[in-house]
Design a protein around this motif. Structure first.
Motif, mmCIF file in Angstrom:
data_model
loop_
_atom_site.group_PDB
_atom_site.id
_atom_site.type_symbol
_atom_site.label_atom_id
_atom_site.label_comp_id
_atom_site.label_asym_id
_atom_site.label_seq_id
_atom_site.Cartn_x
_atom_site.Cartn_y
_atom_site.Cartn_z
ATOM 1 N N CYS A 205 23.220 13.284 33.812
ATOM 2 C CA CYS A 205 22.076 13.859 33.252
ATOM 3 C C CYS A 205 21.581 13.035 31.964
ATOM 4 O O CYS A 205 20.291 13.110 31.857
ATOM 5 N N PHE A 206 22.390 12.545 31.272
ATOM 6 C CA PHE A 206 21.900 12.113 30.001
ATOM 7 C C PHE A 206 21.128 10.721 30.245
ATOM 8 O O PHE A 206 19.914 10.533 29.503
ATOM 9 N N THR A 207 21.578 10.044 31.177
ATOM 10 C CA THR A 207 21.107 8.865 31.435
ATOM 11 C C THR A 207 19.624 9.372 32.343
ATOM 12 O O THR A 207 18.660 8.404 32.067
ATOM 13 N N ARG A 208 19.505 10.401 32.980
ATOM 14 C CA ARG A 208 18.424 10.461 33.928
ATOM 15 C C ARG A 208 17.323 11.244 33.043
ATOM 16 O O ARG A 208 16.149 11.063 33.190
ATOM 17 N N PHE A 209 17.723 12.239 32.171
ATOM 18 C CA PHE A 209 16.808 13.014 31.379
ATOM 19 C C PHE A 209 16.606 12.809 29.767
ATOM 20 O O PHE A 209 15.772 13.236 29.259
ATOM 21 N N GLY A 210 17.608 12.045 29.252
ATOM 22 C CA GLY A 210 17.928 11.813 27.874
ATOM 23 C C GLY A 210 18.866 12.963 27.411
ATOM 24 O O GLY A 210 18.652 14.158 28.109
ATOM 25 N N VAL A 211 19.466 12.913 26.202
ATOM 26 C CA VAL A 211 20.288 14.120 25.742
ATOM 27 C C VAL A 211 19.420 15.209 25.237
ATOM 28 O O VAL A 211 19.754 16.323 25.697
#
Length: 190
Positions: free
Chosen positions: A15-21
């Motif tokens: 998710c961090f990779t996809r949406f940003g933290v």
């Protein structure tokens, strides 16, 4: 870390990779892992902040294993310090999950960074302390230098290089020279 916690950390990383933290929600992480929000809270009572900490610490442990292999190749403590700092700064800048600690998008959005910084600091201290204890025992440290303080000093140098871009831009050769003189030079007996 048990399997369920690992799966949730894997989901958080995705998710961090996809949406940003900053834009990743607990719901996103639960959906990615195929579980309910309640399940996420069962394993990470602190919610999103605790999951961020889990991501950073897992990456930190994996990184320290590679750093250990890297510094073991060096012939002298001075070289191990210089090359260890150079390797760490370059690797953290390339690793999206370790770079979370220094990302402007995260600062101010979560309290996990303070917890991650403290936990990563302790993890790194545990890695560096035996190196400097051995160096102290073998007489490689300057007089009055304590292993615990030497480990903290090197870590603070790394943190400074990661969090402050300037004031000067140096080539890699000049950066090594700078670290040899001022970082290693402050610790290692000449």
């Amino acid at each position: 870390m048990d399997d369920a916690r690992n799966r949730l950390v894997d989901a958080a990383e995705a998710c961090f990779t996809r949406f940003g933290v900053a834009k990743t929600t607990l719901e996103d992480i639960a959906t990615e892992a195929g579980v309910s929000r309640a399940t996420v809270y069962r394993y990470f009572e602190g919610g999103r902040d605790e999951i961020i900490l889990g991501v950073v610490l897992r990456e930190g442990r994996e990184f320290l294993a590679s750093l250990d292999r890297r510094v073991q190749r060096e012939q002298t403590l001075e070289d191990a310090i210089v090359e260890g700092v150079m390797y760490t700064v370059a690797a953290v800048r390339k690793n999206d999950h370790l770079a979370l600690l220094f990302a402007p998008e995260v600062a101010g959005h979560t309290t996990s960074i303070a917890g991650a910084s403290t936990a990563l600091y302790e993890l790194t201290q545990d890695f560096l302390r035996p190196i400097f204890e051995q160096a102290g025992t073998s007489g490689q440290l300057r007089d009055g230098i304590y292993s615990e303080d030497a480990a903290e000093f090197v870590l603070r140098m790394i943190l400074s290089l990661l969090s402050v871009a300037g004031p000067r831009k140096r080539s890699q050769a000049k950066e090594r020279e700078f670290l040899r003189r001022y970082c290693a030079g402050a610790i290692v007996r000449s």
